[in-house]
Design an enzyme around this catalytic site. Structure first.
Site, PDB file in Angstrom:
ATOM      1  CB  SER A  49      -0.881   0.009   1.254  1.00  0.00           C
ATOM      2  OG  SER A  49      -0.054   0.235   2.396  1.00  0.00           O
ATOM      3  CG  ASP A  81      -3.104  -2.621  -3.017  1.00  0.00           C
ATOM      4  OD1 ASP A  81      -3.757  -2.787  -4.059  1.00  0.00           O
ATOM      5  OD2 ASP A  81      -3.566  -2.842  -1.878  1.00  0.00           O
ATOM      6  CB  THR A 231      -8.575  -6.075   6.580  1.00  0.00           C
ATOM      7  OG1 THR A 231      -8.651  -4.904   5.765  1.00  0.00           O
ATOM      8  CG2 THR A 231      -9.118  -5.784   7.958  1.00  0.00           C
TER       9      THR A 231
HETATM   10  P1  13P Z   1      -8.961  -6.225   2.536  1.00  0.00           P
HETATM   11  O1  13P Z   1      -8.110  -5.355   3.387  1.00  0.00           O
HETATM   12  O2  13P Z   1     -10.401  -5.981   2.740  1.00  0.00           O
HETATM   13  O3  13P Z   1      -8.578  -7.659   2.616  1.00  0.00           O
HETATM   14  O4  13P Z   1      -8.676  -5.765   1.008  1.00  0.00           O
HETATM   15  C1  13P Z   1      -7.357  -5.718   0.550  1.00  0.00           C
HETATM   16  C2  13P Z   1      -7.283  -5.045  -0.767  1.00  0.00           C
HETATM   17  O5  13P Z   1      -8.167  -5.149  -1.580  1.00  0.00           O
HETATM   18  C3  13P Z   1      -6.092  -4.242  -1.039  1.00  0.00           C
HETATM   19  O6  13P Z   1      -6.153  -3.600  -2.261  1.00  0.00           O
END
Ligand code: 13P
Length: 283
Positions: A49, A81, A231
């Site tokens: 991220s 990401d 998550t």
């Molecule tokens: P979650 O955090 O809901 O698993 O999603 C991750 C995601 O799609 C990152 O781009």
């Protein structure tokens, strides 16, 4: 070995499974990801991220992932990401990422196309894969909420976007949302099926934490070749860490409180990889 993500995704689509793409929240998690991939003999995508990229730094991330990937017997992709900062995306490509996501989903479609084309043109020179998004996926990511209604992907718009941009993979909005770990998503398979009929490229599901294992085989059947999980890893790491930190003496080695967290991550990643690769009716 470290490879461009499209190499992994095309193989997954052909053979009928989905690749797990796992968000790295901190450096400690990384060996667990690679070990899980090795032990399941499966390719893996490690995704970063914007928050993690800035926390660890692009060069250090590339150095760590490359070192472990080069020794691994499975294919590893390093993916940036969600990012909407084209200058930063170019930096990640130059630093050695093998895949990037340009997220222009909240822009009008022609602007999303323009910004995506710029990234595709740059990435091609480095043989780096590009993922883009059409339709807004809601929820909370890295503590940042995506405002507004969840907007299902319009299949016609997705087909037009793909024709214009020729991205390597496309993230679509079918009802999953980021950050959902207390309940399961209700997915719109009609939208997915229509998009899949119109687009050859592998499709990507974000918000994988809230997706039930019962839905996985239908997702794969209708073109999903990459499932993002973020998550759940964060939540379980903290859950495990709360126990180990509480039980630890202050002068215990820090390693002793972190190793159980890393082991928990490895088990989750292994389980996800296995569920994404075979028919199951279990939750
Ligand atoms: P979650 O955090 O809901 O698993 O999603 C991750 C995601 O799609 C990152 O781009």
């Amino acid at each position: 070995m470290l490879v461009p993500l499209h190499e992994i995704l095309e193989e997954a689509k052909q053979k009928g499974y989905a690749v797990g793409s796992f968000n790295l929240h901190c450096m400690e998690m990384l060996p667990s990801f690679i070990e899980a991939a090795e032990e399941t003999k499966s390719p893996i995508s490690i995704q970063i991220s914007d928050g993690t990229a800035k926390y660890i730094g692009l060069d250090l991330i590339v150095a760590m992932v490359r070192t472990l990937a080069e020794k691994a017997s499975v294919k590893v992709a390093l993916h940036l990401d969600h990012n909407s900062d084209v200058a930063f995306i170019k930096q990640a490509i130059e630093a050695g990422f093998t895949s990037v996501m340009i997220d222009g989903a909240d822009l009008p479609i022609e602007e999303n196309i323009a910004v995506t084309k710029e990234v595709v043109e740059f990435a091609r020179k480095y043989n780096v894969s590009v993922e883009a998004e059409v339709g807004a996926i809601g929820g909370t990511e890295d503590g940042v909420s995506v405002e507004g209604e969840v907007d299902f992907t319009d299949p016609e718009e997705a087909a037009y976007f793909y024709k214009q941009t020729q991205v390597d993979s496309l993230a679509i909005s079918i009802g999953s949302s980021h950050g959902q770990y207390r309940s399961k998503s209700t997915l719109n398979f009609e939208v997915l099926e229509s998009v899949n009929k119109m687009i050859d490229a592998p499709l990507v599901l974000h918000g994988g934490t809230g997706v039930s294992y019962d839905d996985i085989q239908n997702l794969i059947k209708y073109g999903i070749a990459k499932i993002n999980i973020g998550t759940e890893l964060n939540v379980r790491y903290i859950e495990e860490g709360k126990k180990t930190f509480t039980e630890s003496k202050l002068d215990n080695s820090l390693r002793k409180v972190l190793i159980p967290c890393n082991n928990r991550i490895k088990e989750i990643v292994k389980e996800k990889i296995e569920k994404f690769s075979k028919v199951t009716s279990q939750q």
